[in-house]
Scaffold this motif. Structure first.
Motif, short mmCIF file in Angstrom:
data_model
loop_
_atom_site.label_atom_id
_atom_site.label_comp_id
_atom_site.label_asym_id
_atom_site.label_seq_id
_atom_site.Cartn_x
_atom_site.Cartn_y
_atom_site.Cartn_z
N VAL A 152 0.64 -1.24 -0.15
CA VAL A 152 -0.23 -0.11 -0.02
C VAL A 152 0.89 1.29 0.01
CG1 VAL A 152 -1.80 1.05 1.24
CG2 VAL A 152 -1.56 -1.02 1.26
N ILE A 153 2.08 1.15 0.61
CA ILE A 153 3.03 2.52 0.48
C ILE A 153 3.14 2.50 -0.93
CG2 ILE A 153 5.26 3.28 0.84
CD1 ILE A 153 5.41 1.58 3.50
N GLY A 154 3.54 1.59 -1.82
CA GLY A 154 3.66 1.75 -3.28
C GLY A 154 2.44 2.45 -3.86
N VAL B 156 5.30 -3.98 -4.33
CA VAL B 156 5.39 -2.66 -4.17
C VAL B 156 5.53 -1.87 -5.54
CG1 VAL B 156 7.05 -0.69 -3.46
CG2 VAL B 156 6.80 -2.78 -1.81
N ILE B 157 6.29 -2.42 -6.33
CA ILE B 157 6.01 -1.73 -7.78
C ILE B 157 4.74 -1.80 -8.43
CG2 ILE B 157 7.24 -1.81 -10.07
CD1 ILE B 157 9.73 -3.00 -8.84
N ALA B 158 4.26 -3.06 -8.36
CA ALA B 158 2.73 -3.05 -9.07
C ALA B 158 1.86 -2.24 -8.14
CB ALA B 158 2.19 -4.59 -8.44
N GLY B 159 2.12 -1.89 -6.80
CA GLY B 159 1.34 -0.97 -6.20
C GLY B 159 1.29 0.09 -6.71
N ILE B 160 2.83 0.78 -6.97
CA ILE B 160 2.96 2.07 -7.75
C ILE B 160 2.01 2.33 -8.72
CG2 ILE B 160 4.38 3.67 -8.72
CD1 ILE B 160 6.59 2.34 -6.88
N LEU C 93 2.43 -1.04 -15.47
CA LEU C 93 3.15 -1.45 -14.34
C LEU C 93 2.60 -2.61 -13.35
CD1 LEU C 93 4.46 1.98 -12.92
CD2 LEU C 93 5.84 -0.01 -13.76
N PHE C 94 1.26 -2.19 -13.03
CA PHE C 94 0.69 -3.42 -12.02
C PHE C 94 0.51 -4.61 -12.79
CE2 PHE C 94 -3.78 -2.12 -13.50
CZ PHE C 94 -4.29 -3.24 -13.69
N SER C 95 0.00 -4.59 -14.00
CA SER C 95 -0.08 -6.04 -14.62
C SER C 95 1.24 -6.75 -14.78
CB SER C 95 -0.67 -5.72 -15.96
OG SER C 95 -2.02 -4.97 -16.03
N PHE C 96 2.15 -6.33 -15.33
CA PHE C 96 3.54 -6.85 -15.23
C PHE C 96 4.15 -7.34 -14.20
CE2 PHE C 96 8.37 -6.64 -16.15
CZ PHE C 96 8.28 -7.60 -17.30
N PHE C 97 4.27 -6.34 -13.20
CA PHE C 97 4.93 -6.75 -12.01
C PHE C 97 3.95 -7.82 -11.14
CE2 PHE C 97 7.51 -3.54 -12.99
CZ PHE C 97 8.87 -3.79 -12.69
#
Length: 451
Positions: free
Chosen positions: A66-68, A117-121, A95-99
């Motif tokens: 969630v921080i992401g 975290v990266i997907a969360g961003i 981003l969210f799909s790939f990660f």
């Protein structure tokens, strides 16, 4: 030469294929957003068993994710006002799909957390821009209903996550549900062709020809070859975009929106991350606990569909405040019932009062502020709200580690709904953009609008 006010054209436009396809694909994007969020809660019992982590550690991983999303909400919400909402929507979808896809290959909690975290961003950047696009291109008379419908996609994705997890987790393991999360990568070429760029953004950048092309799709009676003069859109004010949310008598309401979103996200992430585990602690097995997750999201969809149109008739506060308080009551009661049927009913109310309320609150924020700061307002509100999402997974994980009875756990979560209800109650609607527009509507009657 015709003089055209874009806002009036879009507000009065008839619903046709352009609107239908746009709302459909925005719904699909948000559906996988909801899927991605809920699969973590569904797979937490598997991680605890396979990796030997504690409830607290599982909660911390959820909080890091969630921080992401908070970073993504601020970063992409503000950036969209500079480089365009369409571009940011496409980037964050990737981003969210790939990660999420990569998460299925993680060999342990550390690598898994990094990917999450990266997907969360990406997830954090999706919401404010999809809301802004749905708001900008929806006719005024159905705007709240359209925006609320788009965010029913979140609940539809959550239901899909619960059902997918229920069938795949016992047979092929947790990795499979994260593989499914990569499906939106296949949709990106379609999104490129279907999602338009914000017309206000195009005009601000001097891309008048592209603005005419988009307008011709909204209003079939308008030809992109016509010689027209556009009423100048609201210009960007100099200074910090977030600071502008606190001027023109909107400061107090901005804080109330942030607190309301914080409360809603505490509810959403507490339930999405821990509902299966909470119900297992209450004596249900994993399969039944995942069914509760699906029921909660069904409640969110039904609540949004029923109460979303009421917002256009009664106003936001008359709908959202009672829903928040009903959610608090339902959460307080669920720990005292032994009836599965009553538990299902209470869980559905909680869905309407958490995810459903947030769906409609998004429309509230989107319409409260002028177009020039809409993405910034949504992005900052969600960023603050996601602080609640950061706190909730770890907080509930700590509660579970203390072995309190289910009644205490649910009552603690219910306090967030009470706080959210009071925050919405104190929003000052007299300073809202839609009120100001209604007050100045008669001044715009002399403008020529294509028929």
């Amino acid at each position: 030469m015709k003089k055209i006010d874009l806002v009036n054209v879009i507000d009065r436009s008839r619903i046709h294929s352009f609107h239908i396809w746009l709302i459909f694909w925005l719904f699909i994007v948000i559906m996988f957003d909801g899927y991605d969020v809920v699969i973590y809660g569904a797979s937490v019992p598997s991680f605890i068993k396979e990796w030997g982590i504690s409830d607290v550690t599982a909660g911390v991983i959820g909080s890091y994710t969630v921080i992401g999303t908070a970073i993504g909400a601020v970063l992409f919400g503000t950036l969209a006002d500079k480089i365009g909402r369409k571009n940011i929507t496409l980037l964050t979808t990737f981003l969210f799909s790939f990660f999420t896809l990569l998460s299925s290959f993680a060999s342990g909690p550390v690598v898994f957390t990094i990917f999450r975290v990266i997907a969360g961003i990406g997830l954090g950047g999706i919401m404010p821009n999809v809301i802004a696009l749905a708001t900008e291109f929806s006719p005024k008379r159905v705007r709240s209903a359209f925006v609320s419908f788009v965010f029913c996609g979140y609940s539809a994705g959550a239901i899909m996550a619960a059902l997918t997890s229920r069938s795949l987790l016992p047979t092929v393991g947790w990795e499979s549900v994260y593989l499914v999360g990569g499906v939106p990568l296949l949709f990106i070429p379609i999104l490129i062709r279907t999602i338009p760029e914000s017309i206000s953004f195009l005009l601000e950048k001097g891309r008048v020809k592209e603005a005419k092309e988009v307008l011709s799709k909204i209003e079939p009676g308008f030809s992109k070859e016509d010689s027209v003069e556009f009423v100048k859109p609201e210009t960007k004010l100099q200074g910090s975009p977030i600071f502008k949310l606190f001027v023109e008598k909107r400061a107090f309401s901005t804080v109330m929106f942030w607190i309301s979103c914080f409360s809603a996200f505490v509810l959403i992430y507490s339930m999405n991350t821990w509902l299966p585990r909470l119900m297992m602690k209450a004596g249900y097995d994993l399969s039944s606990s995942l069914a509760f997750t699906a029921v909660m999201q069904i409640g969110a969809i039904v609540g949004t569909i029923i109460f979303g149109p009421l917002v256009d008739k009664l106003g936001f506060k008359k709908v959202l405040v009672p829903l928040f308080f009903c959610g608090a009551i339902a959460l307080s009661l669920i720990g005292f019932t032994d009836s599965t049927l009553i538990a299902f009913a209470l869980i559905s109310v909680i869905g309407a009062a958490s995810v459903g309320v947030q769906n409609m609150s998004n429309a509230f924020v989107s319409q409260y502020y002028p177009t020039r700061m809409r993405s910034t307002a949504l992005g900052s509100t969600m960023a603050f709200g996601r602080l609640g999402g950061i706190v909730a997974p770890t907080f509930v994980g700590i509660l579970l580690s203390m072995n309190f009875s289910p009644q205490y756990n649910f009552a603690a979560i219910a306090s967030a709904a009470v706080l959210g209800g009071f925050a919405v109650l104190f929003v000052q609607e007299q300073h809202a953009n839609y009120i100001e527009k209604e007050q100045t509507e008669t001044k715009d009657e002399g403008l020529t609008v294509p028929k």
